[in-house]
Design an enzyme around this catalytic site. Sequence first.
Site, PDB file in Angstrom:
ATOM      1  N   THR A   1       0.886  -1.157   0.000  1.00 45.24           N
ATOM      2  CA  THR A   1       0.000   0.000   0.000  1.00 45.24           C
ATOM      3  C   THR A   1       0.921   1.203   0.000  1.00 45.24           C
ATOM      4  OG1 THR A   1      -0.151   0.108   2.405  1.00 45.24           O
ATOM      5  CG2 THR A   1      -1.851  -1.166   1.273  1.00 45.24           C
ATOM      6  N   HIS A   2       0.543   2.247  -0.726  1.00 43.73           N
ATOM      7  CA  HIS A   2       1.409   3.418  -0.874  1.00 43.73           C
ATOM      8  C   HIS A   2       2.786   3.045  -1.451  1.00 43.73           C
ATOM      9  CE1 HIS A   2      -1.326   5.645   1.954  1.00 43.73           C
ATOM     10  NE2 HIS A   2      -1.420   4.463   2.528  1.00 43.73           N
TER      11      HIS A   2
ATOM     12  N   SER B   1      18.986  -3.421 -26.350  1.00 43.71           N
ATOM     13  CA  SER B   1      20.013  -2.463 -26.703  1.00 43.71           C
ATOM     14  C   SER B   1      21.212  -3.278 -27.136  1.00 43.71           C
ATOM     15  CB  SER B   1      20.342  -1.628 -25.469  1.00 43.71           C
ATOM     16  OG  SER B   1      21.602  -1.040 -25.597  1.00 43.71           O
TER      17      SER B   1
ATOM     18  N   LYS C   1      19.658  -4.813 -20.680  1.00 44.17           N
ATOM     19  CA  LYS C   1      18.542  -3.888 -20.742  1.00 44.17           C
ATOM     20  C   LYS C   1      17.396  -4.510 -21.527  1.00 44.17           C
ATOM     21  CE  LYS C   1      18.211   1.029 -20.379  1.00 44.17           C
ATOM     22  NZ  LYS C   1      17.384   1.680 -21.368  1.00 44.17           N
TER      23      LYS C   1
ATOM     24  N   GLU D   1       4.888   0.026 -21.288  1.00 42.30           N
ATOM     25  CA  GLU D   1       4.814   1.487 -21.270  1.00 42.30           C
ATOM     26  C   GLU D   1       3.764   2.002 -22.249  1.00 42.30           C
ATOM     27  OE1 GLU D   1       9.229   1.600 -21.903  1.00 42.30           O
ATOM     28  OE2 GLU D   1       9.064   3.389 -20.645  1.00 42.30           O
TER      29      GLU D   1
END
Lengths: 489, 489, 489, 489
Positions: free
Chosen positions: D186-187, D308, D314, D321
């Site tokens: 939470t948070h 990459s 990576k 996204e």
Amino acid sequence: MSTKPHHAKAARGSAAPGSSAASGPNPEAGGAPALRGGRFTGGLDALMAEINASIGFDRRLYAQDIAASKAHCAMLARQGIISGEDGDAILEGLDKILREIESGAFAFETALEDIHMNIEARLTDLIGEAGGKLHTARSRNDQVVTDLKLWVRDALDTLDGEIKELQAALIDAAERHAGTVMPGFTHLQCAQPVTFGHHLLAYVEMAGRDRGRIIDCRTRLNESPLGAAALGGTSFAIDRDDTAKALGFDRPAANSIDAVSDRDFVIEFLGLAAIAAVHLSRLAEEFVLWSSAQFGFVTLSDAFTTGSSIMPQKRNPDAAELVRAKTGRIFGALIAVLTVMKGLPLAYGKDMQEDKEPVFDAADTLSLCIRAITGMVKDMEVHEDAMGAAAAKDFATATDLADWLVREAGLSFRKAHGAVGRLVKLAEDKGVDLAGLGLDEMRDIEPKIDQRALEVLTVERAVESRTSFGGTAPDNVRRAAKEARGRFL
Amino acid sequence: MSTKPHHAKAARGSAAPGSSAASGPNPEAGGAPALRGGRFTGGLDALMAEINASIGFDRRLYAQDIAASKAHCAMLARQGIISGEDGDAILEGLDKILREIESGAFAFETALEDIHMNIEARLTDLIGEAGGKLHTARSRNDQVVTDLKLWVRDALDTLDGEIKELQAALIDAAERHAGTVMPGFTHLQCAQPVTFGHHLLAYVEMAGRDRGRIIDCRTRLNESPLGAAALGGTSFAIDRDDTAKALGFDRPAANSIDAVSDRDFVIEFLGLAAIAAVHLSRLAEEFVLWSSAQFGFVTLSDAFTTGSSIMPQKRNPDAAELVRAKTGRIFGALIAVLTVMKGLPLAYGKDMQEDKEPVFDAADTLSLCIRAITGMVKDMEVHEDAMGAAAAKDFATATDLADWLVREAGLSFRKAHGAVGRLVKLAEDKGVDLAGLGLDEMRDIEPKIDQRALEVLTVERAVESRTSFGGTAPDNVRRAAKEARGRFL
Amino acid sequence: MSTKPHHAKAARGSAAPGSSAASGPNPEAGGAPALRGGRFTGGLDALMAEINASIGFDRRLYAQDIAASKAHCAMLARQGIISGEDGDAILEGLDKILREIESGAFAFETALEDIHMNIEARLTDLIGEAGGKLHTARSRNDQVVTDLKLWVRDALDTLDGEIKELQAALIDAAERHAGTVMPGFTHLQCAQPVTFGHHLLAYVEMAGRDRGRIIDCRTRLNESPLGAAALGGTSFAIDRDDTAKALGFDRPAANSIDAVSDRDFVIEFLGLAAIAAVHLSRLAEEFVLWSSAQFGFVTLSDAFTTGSSIMPQKRNPDAAELVRAKTGRIFGALIAVLTVMKGLPLAYGKDMQEDKEPVFDAADTLSLCIRAITGMVKDMEVHEDAMGAAAAKDFATATDLADWLVREAGLSFRKAHGAVGRLVKLAEDKGVDLAGLGLDEMRDIEPKIDQRALEVLTVERAVESRTSFGGTAPDNVRRAAKEARGRFL
Amino acid sequence: MSTKPHHAKAARGSAAPGSSAASGPNPEAGGAPALRGGRFTGGLDALMAEINASIGFDRRLYAQDIAASKAHCAMLARQGIISGEDGDAILEGLDKILREIESGAFAFETALEDIHMNIEARLTDLIGEAGGKLHTARSRNDQVVTDLKLWVRDALDTLDGEIKELQAALIDAAERHAGTVMPGFTHLQCAQPVTFGHHLLAYVEMAGRDRGRIIDCRTRLNESPLGAAALGGTSFAIDRDDTAKALGFDRPAANSIDAVSDRDFVIEFLGLAAIAAVHLSRLAEEFVLWSSAQFGFVTLSDAFTTGSSIMPQKRNPDAAELVRAKTGRIFGALIAVLTVMKGLPLAYGKDMQEDKEPVFDAADTLSLCIRAITGMVKDMEVHEDAMGAAAAKDFATATDLADWLVREAGLSFRKAHGAVGRLVKLAEDKGVDLAGLGLDEMRDIEPKIDQRALEVLTVERAVESRTSFGGTAPDNVRRAAKEARGRFL
């Protein structure tokens, strides 16, 4: 290595660690000094109180919060998680708090952050240590979403009733105006004559869909989050079916993480409110147009207009304009909550506190707009002559002549329309309407036209002829109004 | 023929026509009974009061309204449109009202609808008939937009100062952390090491653009609508340059219809507030991430977090979450006013009354968020070790090796990158980082690598090497911070 | 321990690791098989190509991408980072690619993802290994934002020119109609007579503010991101001032992380486009109203209306309706990008790829709407008689009589308005307008009225009298049109 | 008097009046030269074609348009409104056109404006004059809304199936990970341990509500507008039940004006799409977080990431996204259509043409995002060790100790939490976790603690204990997954 900030705030009042740790009734507590664990040595920034406290708006949830706490308490006692005596004390305390709030005697404290802690703190004032047992097997995370669901459910029921009132007003007016002829507009150009009653019933249908969306939203939200606790459920032997039933929910929510993370019901509510507001804005726009000097179809009552001390003819349709404009704030509320929830990882985040004000404002606004439009519909003075005169202009029955040629004279649709196009051009060149042409002139263009064709050129005949299901013929409209009455009222 | 509605409201209190006609100081008056012309025989519906009255929120314009009235009054007297004695009486009366409001003694009345009529009615109470002369050669239409422009102008100035404070806090922290290495993320994946100071200065640039938009908005709005009257100007020999100057406007607005119809400044304000809120939301998101156990880059201070009485390690970043979430209500405010203004015919429509609450709320919200973020920046505790350790992982300096091969060994960029790709793969297969490979192993893949190449593999060298203008090298960052200080503070 | 998914995709074509690692010119590469490092053993899912590739829309950036690459290449050569020969080859190759694209000969490939890689891959085809040197000291992160800034800058310039054309058309029409009287509406009720020229000049002011926002946005965005590289700058000795100057930027952006993370210019562009669209929607709404049978003020030309083969009087104002409606998609574009950017951590995230389609669509839409409205303004046929007749109704000059009483007879504003209110009521009861009352009747109500007062009751006198700065008097309008011509054209 | 514009366009090609009047098959025709009545003497401006023509996007409705035309034609023949021979010819012609379009042989013409006229014109080419009879008793107004309803209905069905696939993937993964312990946040702070399966089932619930909204929207839209004609119905003896049934509608829409004016189904669709997109964005955000080096909970597959060439470690989560970002364009589409419909007077206005592109884009986008997320869920590699290790930190089981004290030792909730708070503080000061304290140390603080209490401190015990309905205990999760399978798949 850690770098302490150079600009750390100077001495802030620090809460006594021991006592505050002991006094925190809520594990997911919060910022009120009393609720912060012993590890916090700095006090809360004044800014933090300003940004963090929700009691300024969430006090509207007081009745729902108390109802949910009572259901939770009764269940805890029934399950033996707390004693019967403690349970009774809590229930009595909560009832007393409800009376205090409703009488205005309750002192809300910002330092206690929110409605939940304000009530719980007062409960402990009233009944002592037993008050601290109410929060067993729950968390503010499930508590707040339970409260808000109950509030939205109430709002949905209220709005449903108000929209029903609007439908009743519209159907009454539609019956009065089942035979009132007005121009039917497309592109704000007169296309064909319709009846005003028929036009008004279009809004009854829109309102009916609004009510359908209300019912669907209500059904979908009606699962109880209570017992989801912080996010993962609890090890206490709670009975979620019991609390769900006590609060009028259909069942407990199936997944505790979802239960505390879900605000679908808020967005769905705002979405249906936005559509309902669009409907109201369309009728409001029509009221503004119709009450202009240029249209002159309707006079809005004194009750919903403002005047001018020197231009007494002026009756500014302020209420209609405001109904139209307030659509914007409901769209804004919808975007606000969509924005809040986008990309938020599970489970509860404080971001979700931003769900309430948009909901409250949208519910208030929509209710106000529905009631204002209902009032305008009930009070409006309809200028039937002006409507009828406008409908009779602009060759509004040209379609009817073309249809007659297809139906009675056997022309193809394409040929019929070509012929009528030439007739209208002739009439326009002569400065008359179609009925102003001589039968001979008409026959020069289309020989199959005879005396009977001229009868379809009146607006009365035009509207009477449109008897297809859902069409604008006065008898249709009367039937449709009666049917709508049965379906909606 | 007109059909009276069947459902007309029963007896509503009717204002005495004569007196009310006489008492209406405002031609575009409004709904308050006292302001309605004699032709109105029905009273206002209670609903109408609820939907129409704006005094609940537009009282925030009191100072602006009085300032504008004073400027208008002084000009009327100077131009001989009212007498000097009347002018003096009005000015004194207005000053007294200002004191009454600021001391809390003023009794706002909903029946008087809005701040303008509340003040004018009180003025007539205080000074008698001369009060009725204040409204000569103006209308509420130009009055309200003048007031709101002044309010927005003040809000812009306040926000500009607050953003400047934020910039100061960011620059201070950037200077402290000019050499603090952290991972530079793209796609939330570590891409290259950067310095924390450099990262913070990115926000200084964003804030600088926000301030640029504030100044542009201020400059553009700074034309006085006063004297546009209802919409067409006036036949009185007013001096609009005089009132414009008195109120700090650059000039009078060039077209009176535009002047009363324009709310561009509201939308432009909300647009720049939305962008500023986006910037704050990005830093807030980073605070939430950085203060998670998984990142551990930053500890937010007690002042901006909430805790838990049983999990003292828990420091919920509530303030950051709320800053992130409140972006939604600013987007909502923007959409609300855009929606209101879309398709509205000229000139003034009551729809425009819906401009104020979104502006007030967005200004309050943005100010609160700026101040909260500033506080968080000032108070944050930075864990430099955790940042540095994270930066050193994940082959973050692979780019540097490739660039070395281009620069020092004459490889083409493409070849260099290919070689480094194979080196990284080798290192990964062996479970070491690049520096963990032997020089011989490296030369097997790319013979031009020599001892010097290994030096570029440390994160310190990597950040030091990025000395291009605007780059992340510590000396660059120190220079940039100093330059920013000069440019912004 | 790691659990491999049970549902892993079956055999996907795997790129040959060695060659692909070698061929990747871009460290922040991407998904095209050729660009993926050797560690990727699975191919791209077809879905990934669908969601990830941007070449379908970002090909619109081709001219900007080539211009930026040329500037970068020339600088690299000038700084000695690449050789002069390589630089020349690259520049020639880029010119050839530009010609290929503009002639339609260029074959865009989705497998190469985006416009940047399409061009770079073709460059290497054309000039061999030197093509791989172009990407030295830059990244797609700074490249794409440079391209988009250049595109938006071009769009701003184009829109500025188009709005200027609209202003020219409005000013021309305003001069023709400086003396054409029409009703001035508030609340869509006739308030006072104004001139049509004055009304049109209101839109010239709005357009002027739109152009001001365009210039401000252009100025603010005009900082070059090129050289920010992936996010932290570069160790190559680049000259960012040189490339900034070559591309017409005022200066290089001060912070490399900000440079690649910033999309303010996109949102600011969409915000100003939204306001401009609101302005157009207001005029479009007025065209729809004015061309209705009920208003009859304007006939839109054949060029911007659609008709009906059988109702030849019907001239549906489709273009105006579409201009009004397309406001929605610009609001939508603004919300889309605001939503994308909210809460995004620095630096570049793939989310930002969603910036382009909204910008392209909004720019196209706004340009189309401006040009359509300009055409409508140029082509409209104005019915001066209908406007004048509408202005003369509804006691539109009552304010003028009241003002006369204040000015000439010394009454207080309040008293004057009270008297006129009673006069209007009397006239209305008698079914005449104010000029239809006898002088004696008027004096019974207000003895100070004399023969001269009656002269102010004509709409011509009413508009002529409003000579305050920005007012509607014909001479004012002519002066204002001339002044606007000087200020804007 | 009318003033012709000074700037009227020079000679535009004028259509031959006679023939064009004759050839117009559609009374509410439109702008294509062939469709404009004889009264139009100017041609269409090129701009008008650009702004007015919809064939560029509404061609996507071809299958729906042909299906609706076939149903309409069959009904006309059955009712004797057209002959059986004509009916057969039309049906054959339509089938042929369908084949032409699907094979790519059909030549769409912008001059024919939209899909309806393209098909009708081609029909007349193919079968001669009988083609002109198809449009009897209908209008483009009812035709276009019928087509769009059918399209949205299909889109809803497709999306329902795709969301079901996502649910299947989630339930499969939930079953695999019913016992996988992870931190419950939470948070974004670790609050309590939960199981990963439980977390995934939260999304199954969200998806279930999405599907509920799809079904509700489908049910509500499923009323046939066909036969509403232009707006008022028709005088032909059509059978709307027949066409409704043929097209799978539940019934004909009850009011013809509403039928052509209603776009509720578009907004309701966009609203549910927005909520569904929010859900996907939340999981996408989690994928971005989980796949960061800092969390390390999940590795996304090669199929949904980009890499990459020099940083092979990576794995940019581009697809996640983009799913997160594309939420923005769906919000934008929703706002676009809400804006279009706000304040629009009845009945059809050309504004409504702006309904289609947002719907098409939102449907495509949502489908793509659902499928991409489904792929990511199926392919993800879960790092159970990293999840478990993270869950064990941060005193995540402190709540369990407090609950134990309440349950087993009879302490009040408040006292229990106070005691645990002091224990955690002690542990933190000593740099150990709770299990690292000695029993004696614990008893110094709370004497009722005994050996059994220590058992609740492991994350495994903590999750196992949460057996309340909807809770996170592994057995619960297995049951819930099975139940969800039955309820949703």
